[in-house]
Structure formats: C-alpha cells, structure tokens
Design a protein around this motif. Sequence first.
Motif, PDB file in Angstrom:
ATOM      1  N   UNK A 146      41.675  28.329  95.446  1.00  9.81           N
ATOM      2  CA  UNK A 146      41.343  27.792  94.128  1.00  9.81           C
ATOM      3  C   UNK A 146      41.029  26.306  94.297  1.00  9.81           C
ATOM      4  N   UNK A 147      39.748  25.965  94.212  1.00  9.10           N
ATOM      5  CA  UNK A 147      39.333  24.594  94.484  1.00  9.10           C
ATOM      6  C   UNK A 147      39.907  23.602  93.477  1.00  9.10           C
ATOM      7  N   UNK A 148      40.121  24.031  92.237  1.00 10.42           N
ATOM      8  CA  UNK A 148      40.679  23.132  91.234  1.00 10.42           C
ATOM      9  C   UNK A 148      42.138  22.801  91.545  1.00 10.42           C
ATOM     10  N   UNK A 149      42.908  23.786  92.003  1.00 12.78           N
ATOM     11  CA  UNK A 149      44.306  23.545  92.379  1.00 12.78           C
ATOM     12  C   UNK A 149      44.367  22.625  93.595  1.00 12.78           C
ATOM     13  N   UNK A 150      43.515  22.873  94.576  1.00 12.29           N
ATOM     14  CA  UNK A 150      43.487  22.025  95.779  1.00 12.29           C
ATOM     15  C   UNK A 150      43.157  20.586  95.395  1.00 12.29           C
ATOM     16  N   UNK A 151      42.224  20.409  94.475  1.00 13.43           N
ATOM     17  CA  UNK A 151      41.856  19.059  94.036  1.00 13.43           C
ATOM     18  C   UNK A 151      43.043  18.342  93.402  1.00 13.43           C
ATOM     19  N   UNK A 152      43.905  19.081  92.712  1.00 17.85           N
ATOM     20  CA  UNK A 152      45.027  18.487  92.006  1.00 17.85           C
ATOM     21  C   UNK A 152      46.073  17.928  92.958  1.00 17.85           C
ATOM     22  N   UNK A 153      46.204  18.523  94.149  1.00 15.63           N
ATOM     23  CA  UNK A 153      47.317  18.143  95.019  1.00 15.63           C
ATOM     24  C   UNK A 153      46.883  17.484  96.317  1.00 15.63           C
ATOM     25  N   UNK A 154      45.634  17.701  96.754  1.00 20.21           N
ATOM     26  CA  UNK A 154      45.206  17.218  98.065  1.00 20.21           C
ATOM     27  C   UNK A 154      44.781  15.758  98.021  1.00 20.21           C
ATOM     28  N   UNK A 211      51.286  25.377  87.260  1.00 20.32           N
ATOM     29  CA  UNK A 211      51.284  23.947  86.967  1.00 20.32           C
ATOM     30  C   UNK A 211      52.648  23.331  87.237  1.00 20.32           C
ATOM     31  N   UNK A 212      53.723  24.051  86.893  1.00 16.35           N
ATOM     32  CA  UNK A 212      55.070  23.547  87.152  1.00 16.35           C
ATOM     33  C   UNK A 212      55.289  23.334  88.652  1.00 16.35           C
ATOM     34  N   UNK A 213      54.868  24.323  89.478  1.00 14.18           N
ATOM     35  CA  UNK A 213      55.101  24.248  90.918  1.00 14.18           C
ATOM     36  C   UNK A 213      54.230  23.168  91.553  1.00 14.18           C
ATOM     37  N   UNK A 214      52.981  23.033  91.111  1.00 20.22           N
ATOM     38  CA  UNK A 214      52.110  21.975  91.634  1.00 20.22           C
ATOM     39  C   UNK A 214      52.710  20.609  91.332  1.00 20.22           C
ATOM     40  N   UNK A 215      53.194  20.417  90.104  1.00 24.33           N
ATOM     41  CA  UNK A 215      53.848  19.151  89.753  1.00 24.33           C
ATOM     42  C   UNK A 215      55.085  18.908  90.606  1.00 24.33           C
ATOM     43  N   UNK A 216      55.852  19.980  90.830  1.00 21.36           N
ATOM     44  CA  UNK A 216      57.063  19.860  91.641  1.00 21.36           C
ATOM     45  C   UNK A 216      56.730  19.422  93.069  1.00 21.36           C
ATOM     46  N   UNK A 217      55.711  20.052  93.674  1.00 27.03           N
ATOM     47  CA  UNK A 217      55.329  19.686  95.043  1.00 27.03           C
ATOM     48  C   UNK A 217      54.894  18.225  95.113  1.00 27.03           C
ATOM     49  N   UNK A 218      54.180  17.761  94.102  1.00 25.49           N
ATOM     50  CA  UNK A 218      53.755  16.360  94.066  1.00 25.49           C
ATOM     51  C   UNK A 218      54.950  15.425  93.934  1.00 25.49           C
ATOM     52  N   UNK A 219      55.899  15.788  93.062  1.00 31.52           N
ATOM     53  CA  UNK A 219      57.097  14.971  92.874  1.00 31.52           C
ATOM     54  C   UNK A 219      57.900  14.864  94.169  1.00 31.52           C
ATOM     55  N   UNK A 240      50.518  28.900  98.234  1.00 29.31           N
ATOM     56  CA  UNK A 240      51.858  28.862  97.644  1.00 29.31           C
ATOM     57  C   UNK A 240      51.877  29.063  96.141  1.00 29.31           C
ATOM     58  N   UNK A 241      50.748  28.911  95.449  1.00 29.14           N
ATOM     59  CA  UNK A 241      50.748  29.061  93.989  1.00 29.14           C
ATOM     60  C   UNK A 241      49.726  30.082  93.504  1.00 29.14           C
ATOM     61  N   UNK A 242      49.057  30.776  94.420  1.00 29.46           N
ATOM     62  CA  UNK A 242      47.956  31.650  94.008  1.00 29.46           C
ATOM     63  C   UNK A 242      48.424  32.873  93.236  1.00 29.46           C
ATOM     64  N   UNK A 243      49.679  33.291  93.428  1.00 32.82           N
ATOM     65  CA  UNK A 243      50.164  34.492  92.755  1.00 32.82           C
ATOM     66  C   UNK A 243      50.873  34.192  91.436  1.00 32.82           C
ATOM     67  N   UNK A 244      50.863  32.929  90.998  1.00 34.12           N
ATOM     68  CA  UNK A 244      51.626  32.535  89.816  1.00 34.12           C
ATOM     69  C   UNK A 244      50.742  32.437  88.585  1.00 34.12           C
TER      70      UNK A 244
END
Length: 697
Positions: free
Chosen positions: A588-596, A565-573, A555-559
């Motif tokens: 992207x393992x770093x993005x997955x770590x941030x949200x999983x 970062x905005x969308x990852x924060x939004x999904x978490x919120x 969902x964020x790989x093309x951004x």
Amino acid sequence: MEQVVQRRDEQQEAKTPADSRPTGSLLTVNNLGVEFKTEDGLVKVLTGLSLEVERGEILAIVGESGSGKSVTALSIMGLLASNANVCTGTVHFDGIDLLKLEEPEMRKLRGGRIGMIFQDPMTALNPVMTIGEQLFESLQIHLKLDDTAAEARAVELLALVGIPDPKSRLSQYPHQFSGGMRQRVMIAIGLACDPQLLIADEPTTALDVTIQAQILELMKDLCKRLGVALIIITHNLGVVARYADRVMIMYAGRLMEQGRADLVFANPRHLYTAGLLASVPRLAGDATMRLAAIEGLPPNPKNVPAGCAFAPRCPHVLPACSTAGAQHLTDLGTISTCVRVAEIAEGKISWAPTSAGSVVSVNTPARTVTNAPQPEHVIRVENLEKTYTIKAGWMGKRSQLRAVRDVSFAIGRQETLGLVGESGCGKSTLGKLLLRLEEPTAGRIFFGDQDISHVGDRGLRAFRRHTQVVFQDPYASLNPHQRIGEIVAEPVRVHGIAKNGREANETAERLLLQVGLRTDLMTRYPHQLSGGQRQRVGIARALAMEPSFIVCDEAVSALDVSIQAQVVNLLSDLQKTLKLSYLFIGHDLAVVRQIATRVMVMYLGRVVEVADRDEFYNNPQHPYAQLLMAAAPSPDPEREKKYLTVPIRGEPPSPLRPPSGCAFRTRCPVVMPECADIVPQLVETKPGHMVACLRCV
C-alpha cells in the motif's frame, strides 16, 4: 506520469453511446435483521438494514471487521450458517422474495441469476478439480449445456476475464495459476450463467495494487457492458472512490450512512464516515502529520449499545446519542443516522478526535550509552544475492530461482526504508536475509560495523538481541497455546534479560502498556483479542529485546483502516522514543508514504528505484514506479474522476524464466529495442535519487 495516466474527459469522445440496459431496482433489502444462536444466547449481528441496488449499478458496502458486511451478503445468497436466523425484514430480487424460497428454488437462483465472488480464490476453488471442470459444473447445472457447448462457453469466459491461451488453461489446476489469475477464474465462474446480480466479498484484498486495478477495471467494464448489478464488499476506501456508484457505511451491524459515493466521500454526514476517511493515508498532503485514528474498538456484538453504536468512540457524543438511531435525509440527498447531521452540514462540528495529535507515552529503562563512535548505518548491504534451487517433482529438472539480485543499500539510525513491489519481487526474502533467517548466496550484510553475513550460532544469538520482526499475520505468528503475558515475557526469559519470572512478568506488563494495551490482557489467549490488539502484541514481543532494528513485513496490511492508523501511529511514536530503525515492507503506497523516510522499489529481485520519500512520491521516474503510483486508488473522488488509470498489462514474469535485459520490458509502456539486451544499472539522476532505467539516464 503522463505516459501512464490519462484524463477521463479526454476519453469521452471515444466512448460508445449509453447502452439501453434496463434500469430500476433489481435488489431491495428492507429492515433486515439477523441473529446467531450462541452459548451465551441470541446475538444480533444485523439490525434494521435496508438497501437497494439498481441494474448495472455498483454498490460498495464498507465497514470495519464485524460490521456485518459479509453477513449481509450471505443473507442475500441464502448461505447463512445453521445457527443463524433472519429475524426481521425482507429481501426481494427482481420481484422474488428470497427469504420465502425453499432451498431447491434458491439453489436455482444461486450461481445462476445471482453470482458470488469470494475473498480467497484458493480456498473457494476446488484444488482437485481442473479449472475447466469447475466452470463446466455451473454451466451444465444451470444452463443445461452439453460438454461441447460448456467447453466453448468456458473458453469464452476465460478470454472475457483476460486469461491468455484460455483453451489450454482449462486442463490446469488452481495451484498452477497466480493469485491474480485465480481471482479472474472466480470472476469467470461468477459470470458463467449471465447473472443479473454479482456479489464480490473483498475480491482484491490479497492482490497487489497492479492486479487489483486490473481486476476491478474488468469488473466495472463488465457491469456497464452487460448490465450486471455489482455489490462489492471492501474496507479499501480508495477502491470505493474509484469504482462505486453508491456506498453504504456499516458499523456494528447497522447502517451509518448511505448515498452517492462521490457525495459521501466529499461531504460525509456521519462522524464515523468522517473518522474512517481521516484514518486513511493519502498519496498527497503532509506525510509528517499523524493519522487521525479512531481510537478504541468496535463493540462486541453481544453488548452493542442502544442508540448509536458508534457513540463510545465518537469525539462529539451527546446524551441524545444513547437513544438515537433514526435515518435522516441529509442536505445532499444522502442518508445518515447521526443525530448531529445538521451541525455537520453547517460546519459546526467535524472529525477531530482529541487523541489525533497525541503521542504514546513510553516508559522504558534508559539504554546504555557509550563514548565509542557509533556507525553511521544500522544495516548496510553490499551486492546481496539469494538463489534457490527448485526441483520439479521427485526426479524433475533442477532450476535456479534468483530471488534477490545484486542488491545494495543502507538504513541509517532512526530511519525507515519503505520497500515496495508486487508479490514475488523479493521483498520478504530480502527481509529474511537481513534477519539472517536465510543464508545469502553472495554479498555481505553489515550490522553496524560487524559483518554478519555468515556468522555462526553464537554470533547470530547476539545479533538477534538487536534485531526483531513484526509479521503480516499476527494470529499465525503468535502461539495459540500461550497466554499473552507468556508470549511477551518469553524472549526476556530465554535471553536472560530478566533475572526471574516476576521480573519477566513486570517487563511484559510494561511492554503491553507501551503499545497501548491493558495489562489485564496478560491472561488471555491470542484468539480472544482483535486483529489490531494481536498486532500490538506482536510489536510488544519485538520490543522485548530492546532492538535497534525491526523488519515490519506487511505489518498492517491485514488490519481495518481505523486499526491500521492506530498501529502506524504507534510505530512512528516508538521510533521517535526508542530511536528505532525500520525496514517497512508493504504494497500500500499510501501507508508506506506515511511511515517511510526513504522508498526502495523492487521488481523481479532487482532494485529499480531508490529515493527520499517526498522526492519519490512527487517525482517517480521508473515506468514501473509510475504505474504502481497510478494504480493505487485514493479515497478522493475528485482525483479519481479526473484521472483514468491504465493498469499494468499482464503479470510479472516467472522468476525461473526472467526476460533478458530489463526484467520489466515485457510490461513496460515505453519499452525500447535495446531494453531486451541491456540490464539497466542504478544510476543517480538527482542527488539521492537512483533509477535503473535506460530511458531515465
């Protein structure tokens, strides 16, 4: 991870003495300005850009979409569109003023002494010409080789870029190559005529992290051995930290910062650079902290503010920023255009946007709460399988492709399961099975306590009110003929959630506000929005059904990194507020770590490792997971200096012809003889940590 990562200083003894390639500036761009003729008049997309590239040097150009990175490359190559005009500046290549060359003279340089690697090899390669014909073309035009010599050189080039059995590959077409192999062919074509300068425009964006590491290690090695200067255009800051000698940060067609990559990354002297670095997820540190996203969007090229273009998004803007823009030599010897560069150097100010720790305010009707006991898991999967029958040609032989093999797992309430693996491992197929967009071949899928593995249309209609998906490409998944308001309101109307059109529109307005969009966007079409805004619309549409489970497929790989970062924060919120559960598919393992909250690794249809997030990132056990982690570049120059990645050799085997035993054994650095005969099963090595590897049990 000792078997896959080696200290750089341990390899110094094995290196050959420094080569004797010539040094000095090969390319000099001075005060370059480019404008486009549009219906609204002239639009300036590059302003006062200057850069230098030395022989054998790797220069990375970084910036968000629309910053002018690709326009810079096209200006150097003389490939600007017919409505574009270089209005100021000079471009000198090895003493030649490229802007004064006639097209026939420029054509001799282009593809010869200056090569280019485009972002998408599938569109850059001619689908009706063989690989050999496309290599022969440039060799015969620029080097005047005959057929025999051209074939010999083509074989040499394919071998140089690591393509096995190169001679037989000459007769194949682009569609018969994998993505990584096609990109290698593009590099071979770029290197065909021994260029002095190679320009690579996002050469690894569409590639898995493992193939990306192979390609970039190859390009870096060729640059150093052959003395080729490389300009790499990218938005991946980890790639820059690992491979670039120098970096140039661009924003809205202007230079923000420039200098040695390690100095710029370790001590940014422009607030935009600091903001980009703060937006990037890391493989280490506190994953529970929100990303310090750069709020807002880059300016429209038609209305770039005077002075510092970044001022409207900067948390430390001053009145002087409206007239500033001059280049400053920093205390580190780098160049910055920030008016507050001295204060940054003294540590008086740093990137600290006021919204970095804020949470999106979500106003949503309360959901119905029953006294009935709720199932422990939202989604539970038992021994899931998916097999496709593949037929080669009209009368061809039928083959069985097992895309998903004996997969079992569960996702709890308000939990995010991160699913990682290379292309073709079965991630997206598994996501489609959970949504019942694909019919499982075997196994069972439970939503709560209900078995939805084979329910009919009526059952699926009820099930899909509670499950939704956010796709990778928001532009392709949104109807280009519908306005944004209609797109978001449609599922509410179709499922009868809204009583009438007015209520549906009110719901759409609420949902847009919920994902951080203005309601005036209701009347716009998808093409009138930025990529980040379109992705937010996709999330708003998914929320319209008030689901409890969402599949986020890349969902964020093309951004861009800041929008990501905005969308990852939004999904978490949204997860915290609406108590959502996610399956988050990513590479992207770093993005997955941030949200999983948990991570599951797949390889060729099978699950090879499952663990809680912190346990997985601190102690990956399967050799494949260790190599994935090592291949992931980090925007940390010290980490990248210390370790030398040994990329996974080769590419994943064909799912039609998987290896016997362990599917990863053909690429595993610690393979054992018994791996060829035994299919490893998931075994719990620690509480909650499951691994399918004979060496780990």
